[in-house]
Design an enzyme around this catalytic site. Sequence first.
Site, PDB file in Angstrom:
ATOM      1  N   ASP A 101     -14.559  16.805   3.556  1.00  0.00           N
ATOM      2  CA  ASP A 101     -14.452  15.631   4.424  1.00  0.00           C
ATOM      3  C   ASP A 101     -15.608  15.573   5.418  1.00  0.00           C
ATOM      4  O   ASP A 101     -16.160  14.522   5.700  1.00  0.00           O
ATOM      5  CB  ASP A 101     -13.142  15.671   5.225  1.00  0.00           C
ATOM      6  CG  ASP A 101     -11.949  15.442   4.328  1.00  0.00           C
ATOM      7  OD1 ASP A 101     -12.159  15.349   3.092  1.00  0.00           O
ATOM      8  OD2 ASP A 101     -10.826  15.365   4.845  1.00  0.00           O
ATOM      9  N   ALA A 102     -15.971  16.750   5.951  1.00  0.00           N
ATOM     10  CA  ALA A 102     -17.026  16.786   6.969  1.00  0.00           C
ATOM     11  C   ALA A 102     -18.364  16.345   6.381  1.00  0.00           C
ATOM     12  O   ALA A 102     -19.148  15.671   7.037  1.00  0.00           O
ATOM     13  CB  ALA A 102     -17.141  18.194   7.545  1.00  0.00           C
ATOM     14  N   GLU A 103     -18.611  16.723   5.116  1.00  0.00           N
ATOM     15  CA  GLU A 103     -19.866  16.308   4.486  1.00  0.00           C
ATOM     16  C   GLU A 103     -19.873  14.801   4.280  1.00  0.00           C
ATOM     17  O   GLU A 103     -20.890  14.140   4.459  1.00  0.00           O
ATOM     18  CB  GLU A 103     -20.039  17.010   3.139  1.00  0.00           C
ATOM     19  CG  GLU A 103     -20.307  18.498   3.257  1.00  0.00           C
ATOM     20  CD  GLU A 103     -20.328  19.163   1.887  1.00  0.00           C
ATOM     21  OE1 GLU A 103     -21.319  19.017   1.183  1.00  0.00           O
ATOM     22  OE2 GLU A 103     -19.310  19.797   1.531  1.00  0.00           O
ATOM     23  N   TYR A 104     -18.711  14.284   3.898  1.00  0.00           N
ATOM     24  CA  TYR A 104     -18.612  12.837   3.704  1.00  0.00           C
ATOM     25  C   TYR A 104     -18.872  12.120   5.037  1.00  0.00           C
ATOM     26  O   TYR A 104     -19.638  11.170   5.107  1.00  0.00           O
ATOM     27  CB  TYR A 104     -17.231  12.485   3.161  1.00  0.00           C
ATOM     28  CG  TYR A 104     -17.031  10.993   2.997  1.00  0.00           C
ATOM     29  CD1 TYR A 104     -17.442  10.340   1.845  1.00  0.00           C
ATOM     30  CD2 TYR A 104     -16.457  10.237   4.021  1.00  0.00           C
ATOM     31  CE1 TYR A 104     -17.289   8.975   1.698  1.00  0.00           C
ATOM     32  CE2 TYR A 104     -16.310   8.868   3.887  1.00  0.00           C
ATOM     33  CZ  TYR A 104     -16.724   8.244   2.721  1.00  0.00           C
ATOM     34  OH  TYR A 104     -16.575   6.892   2.602  1.00  0.00           O
ATOM     35  N   SER A 128       7.787 -13.348  -3.272  1.00  0.00           N
ATOM     36  CA  SER A 128       8.605 -12.251  -2.821  1.00  0.00           C
ATOM     37  C   SER A 128       9.427 -11.791  -4.033  1.00  0.00           C
ATOM     38  O   SER A 128       9.320 -12.384  -5.113  1.00  0.00           O
ATOM     39  CB  SER A 128       9.462 -12.779  -1.688  1.00  0.00           C
ATOM     40  OG  SER A 128      10.272 -11.787  -1.229  1.00  0.00           O
ATOM     41  N   LEU A 129      10.241 -10.765  -3.874  1.00  0.00           N
ATOM     42  CA  LEU A 129      10.997 -10.252  -5.015  1.00  0.00           C
ATOM     43  C   LEU A 129      12.487 -10.352  -4.770  1.00  0.00           C
ATOM     44  O   LEU A 129      12.960 -10.145  -3.656  1.00  0.00           O
ATOM     45  CB  LEU A 129      10.655  -8.777  -5.246  1.00  0.00           C
ATOM     46  CG  LEU A 129       9.257  -8.445  -5.744  1.00  0.00           C
ATOM     47  CD1 LEU A 129       9.073  -6.936  -5.809  1.00  0.00           C
ATOM     48  CD2 LEU A 129       9.024  -9.062  -7.115  1.00  0.00           C
ATOM     49  N   ARG A 166       0.128 -11.978   3.819  1.00  0.00           N
ATOM     50  CA  ARG A 166       0.941 -12.820   2.948  1.00  0.00           C
ATOM     51  C   ARG A 166       1.299 -14.135   3.637  1.00  0.00           C
ATOM     52  O   ARG A 166       1.303 -15.186   3.029  1.00  0.00           O
ATOM     53  CB  ARG A 166       2.216 -12.055   2.606  1.00  0.00           C
ATOM     54  CG  ARG A 166       3.197 -12.855   1.815  1.00  0.00           C
ATOM     55  CD  ARG A 166       4.311 -11.954   1.296  1.00  0.00           C
ATOM     56  NE  ARG A 166       5.180 -12.764   0.482  1.00  0.00           N
ATOM     57  CZ  ARG A 166       6.201 -13.465   0.946  1.00  0.00           C
ATOM     58  NH1 ARG A 166       6.476 -13.422   2.233  1.00  0.00           N
ATOM     59  NH2 ARG A 166       6.939 -14.199   0.158  1.00  0.00           N
ATOM     60  N   GLU A 196      -0.277  -3.173  -0.979  1.00  0.00           N
ATOM     61  CA  GLU A 196       0.527  -2.915   0.196  1.00  0.00           C
ATOM     62  C   GLU A 196      -0.278  -2.063   1.174  1.00  0.00           C
ATOM     63  O   GLU A 196      -0.764  -0.997   0.816  1.00  0.00           O
ATOM     64  CB  GLU A 196       1.795  -2.162  -0.235  1.00  0.00           C
ATOM     65  CG  GLU A 196       2.923  -2.219   0.751  1.00  0.00           C
ATOM     66  CD  GLU A 196       3.690  -3.542   0.726  1.00  0.00           C
ATOM     67  OE1 GLU A 196       3.277  -4.497   0.019  1.00  0.00           O
ATOM     68  OE2 GLU A 196       4.710  -3.617   1.433  1.00  0.00           O
ATOM     69  N   CYS A 208      10.924  17.834  36.964  1.00  0.00           N
ATOM     70  CA  CYS A 208      10.355  18.151  35.652  1.00  0.00           C
ATOM     71  C   CYS A 208      10.875  19.491  35.133  1.00  0.00           C
ATOM     72  O   CYS A 208      10.772  20.496  35.836  1.00  0.00           O
ATOM     73  CB  CYS A 208       8.838  18.186  35.763  1.00  0.00           C
ATOM     74  SG  CYS A 208       8.025  18.765  34.277  1.00  0.00           S
ATOM     75  N   CYS A 257       7.803  22.067  35.269  1.00  0.00           N
ATOM     76  CA  CYS A 257       7.140  22.573  36.475  1.00  0.00           C
ATOM     77  C   CYS A 257       7.901  22.311  37.770  1.00  0.00           C
ATOM     78  O   CYS A 257       7.495  22.785  38.825  1.00  0.00           O
ATOM     79  CB  CYS A 257       5.731  21.986  36.593  1.00  0.00           C
ATOM     80  SG  CYS A 257       5.711  20.270  37.143  1.00  0.00           S
TER      81      CYS A 257
HETATM   82  S1  IVH Z   1       4.870  -6.985  -6.626  1.00  0.00           S
HETATM   83  C1  IVH Z   1       5.565 -11.217  -7.575  1.00  0.00           C
HETATM   84  N1  IVH Z   1       4.730  -4.379  -6.385  1.00  0.00           N
HETATM   85  O1  IVH Z   1       7.541  -5.778  -1.778  1.00  0.00           O
HETATM   86  C2  IVH Z   1       5.250  -9.794  -7.279  1.00  0.00           C
HETATM   87  N2  IVH Z   1       5.420  -5.623  -4.508  1.00  0.00           N
HETATM   88  O2  IVH Z   1       9.902  -7.579  -1.679  1.00  0.00           O
HETATM   89  C3  IVH Z   1       5.260  -9.543  -5.847  1.00  0.00           C
HETATM   90  N3  IVH Z   1       5.842  -4.281  -2.510  1.00  0.00           N
HETATM   91  O3  IVH Z   1       5.930  -8.710  -0.743  1.00  0.00           O
HETATM   92  C4  IVH Z   1       5.015  -8.230  -5.387  1.00  0.00           C
HETATM   93  N4  IVH Z   1       5.338  -2.346  -3.397  1.00  0.00           N
HETATM   94  O4  IVH Z   1       4.970  -6.451   0.016  1.00  0.00           O
HETATM   95  C5  IVH Z   1       5.026  -5.534  -5.774  1.00  0.00           C
HETATM   96  N5  IVH Z   1       4.502  -2.066  -6.311  1.00  0.00           N
HETATM   97  C6  IVH Z   1       4.796  -3.226  -5.700  1.00  0.00           C
HETATM   98  C7  IVH Z   1       5.190  -3.293  -4.360  1.00  0.00           C
HETATM   99  C8  IVH Z   1       5.509  -4.512  -3.789  1.00  0.00           C
HETATM  100  C9  IVH Z   1       5.739  -2.978  -2.315  1.00  0.00           C
HETATM  101  C10 IVH Z   1       6.271  -5.261  -1.482  1.00  0.00           C
HETATM  102  C11 IVH Z   1       5.373  -6.441  -1.343  1.00  0.00           C
HETATM  103  C12 IVH Z   1       6.231  -7.651  -1.591  1.00  0.00           C
HETATM  104  C13 IVH Z   1       7.598  -7.120  -1.337  1.00  0.00           C
HETATM  105  C14 IVH Z   1       8.631  -7.921  -2.081  1.00  0.00           C
END
Ligand code: IVH
Length: 679
Positions: free
Chosen positions: A38-41, A87-88, A141, A176, A411, A414
């Site tokens: 790390d130090a060299e980097y 979102s998921l 996002r 992420e 404290c 002390c």
């Molecule tokens: S895929 C349509 N992959 O989870 C696909 N999301 O609840 C969208 N997240 O907003 C995301 N790890 O911030 C995906 N391996 C991963 C993830 C991931 C974390 C987060 C991401 C997303 C949220 C959805």
Amino acid sequence: MTGPSGREGAARRAEELRALIARHRKLYYVDDAPEIADAEYDALERELLAIETEFPDLATEDSPTRRVGGEPAAAFETWRHRAPLLSLDNAYSEEELREWEDRLSKALDGARAGYVVEPKIDGLSISAIWRGGVLDRGVTRGDGRVGEDVTTNVRTIRSIPLRLADPIPYLEARGEVFLPRAAFEDLNRQREEAGEPPFANPRNAAAGSVRLLDPRVTASRRLDCIFYVAAVVEGREAPATHWEGLALLRGAGLRTNPRNRRCRDLEEVLRAIEELREERHALPYEIDGAVVKVDPLALQARAGGTSKFPRWAVAFKYPAEQATTRVRAIVVQVGRTGVLTPVAELDPVSLAGTTVSRATLHNEDEVRRKDVRVGDTVFLEKAGEVIPRVVSVVLPKRPQDAVPFAMPGSCPACGAAVAREEGEVASRCTGASCPSKRRETLLHFASRGGMDIQGLGEALVDQLLAGNLVRDVADLYALAPEPLAALARMGEKSAKNLLDEIEASKALPLHRVLFGLGIRQVGERAARDLAAAFESMDGIEAAPVERLQEVPEIGPKTAAAIRLFFDQPGNRALVRRLAEAGVNMRAEAAPAAGPPAESPFAGKTVVLTGTLPARSRGEAKEAIERLGGRVASSVSAKTDLVVAGEDAGSKLDRARLLGIRVIGPEEFEAALAKAGAKR
Ligand code: IVH
């Protein structure tokens, strides 16, 4: 080194360094197979930075040195994503996961898909864009369609390359941003010590850090990023599967998760999720689940989705882990900066992969709010957060004789008074010799605005404390050369230099000692004002609150803090010992009204080397600073002027090498006289 040949050589070396840095960062962050320390980097990056400081026009957009230093912004610009960041949908059980596959299967008319299972890191999703292989933008996002342009902050994240290893004409990758567990714990510890509220979990900490307006603060947060999808690829053959997309990202130098698994069917998916659950606590970051994705991109497209969620992916969430246990005691710890933190000592209980026997209760207010008492049974939880949290007290199990918690008045380390300032959650020890804050106190005393004892940095302070050579700042003035020279990496010459610095500090005017004492609320400005108003330490020490408040800019809070400081017998004794050691306790004669306009030192960085016949080092330093200059300890490309006295050594050689202006003692005295600096 200002001639054309110097510049050409520097340009060539800068190119070379950039290529080296790019190679080693990929080996480190992506391949996990570093070839240098790390130090060299760091040395490579520093060398490049030195060149770019000297020749600013050689700095390129993708230079690794561009990671830090941007100025704070007033607000972020908005940015419309080319493809929305969805979102998921969540699944909380095997059953829900099977239901998800059923819906998917319908959308795919029965076509069978392979999957990829990935850790779901609990952070902040970002979209990053590289054009022609150069990082162009980093965007949050936001609402999925429009995000905030946080490019300057994203640049500070070392695992995100500023230049791709493979110059894909256009690449948009999503990933992420997160704080690794260790960095999160450090950050919260620092915040608690500074009396700031800790972040509840790494996600809040990461999101807060990326959205800071000052990128220099972001840069200090040790954020990391793992990419999980190649969202847009242009000028290259597009991947056919998600898995290939991940390989493409890796080839370009982006970090992807080595824990990703490719699965043929849902049975393999379930096994991968189970394995990940078992391993999750050993990962260096928090995860709150696993993401399951359809692998072939053609099938992803066919599956489609709703306006919020794609149908081709789902988040499997692991439940928060919980336990109950009994509070054996509530102890109060004193941190490095004197902040008192109540900590619950618990009957050991197994939670989320570790045995928990302590939990921080943060501060007085927090204990009151939850009303945690010794003997109580408490409910613990560890979900997104790294540190177990006391969620609540199980009231029916409270012993009859349990008493509410109260912060101690003195404290535990002390015995000095404990004070809590208005509007603050933190309670602090007010003793200047408190063993818990020795290290911080010494460093502050030696700092530039304080006694400016160069060479007395963290490493040396640690050695002095470990060797029992000093316990408080007054002990510095009793240091003998022999034990000092015997310390590791010291030697006679450095020992002498340090003692010279310490000796020189005695001559500094009152406001420097006053600031150096580290009294709460008393910054450099307040110290100057107080010194000008009272002229002596005795005057300040004896002044009642009302009198202190008469000083312009000194408000009731500061006045109270000063009074409280000098009310501690230990603090008064410390000041007395400093005075006995010969430290100047009087203000400088005529308070300068800022540096005169014709000052040759205004805004200049000056290095002193060798012996000056007419004044001590401390006096010379003070004179330069009074005239608006800054005195640095080593010669670098940033140095404007070197004052070389007798027996000047390597600093003078280096100044000549770098083509920096050098003046002798006579010229120095003449410049001071002209600028009207009195001795
Ligand atoms: S895929 C349509 N992959 O989870 C696909 N999301 O609840 C969208 N997240 O907003 C995301 N790890 O911030 C995906 N391996 C991963 C993830 C991931 C974390 C987060 C991401 C997303 C949220 C959805």
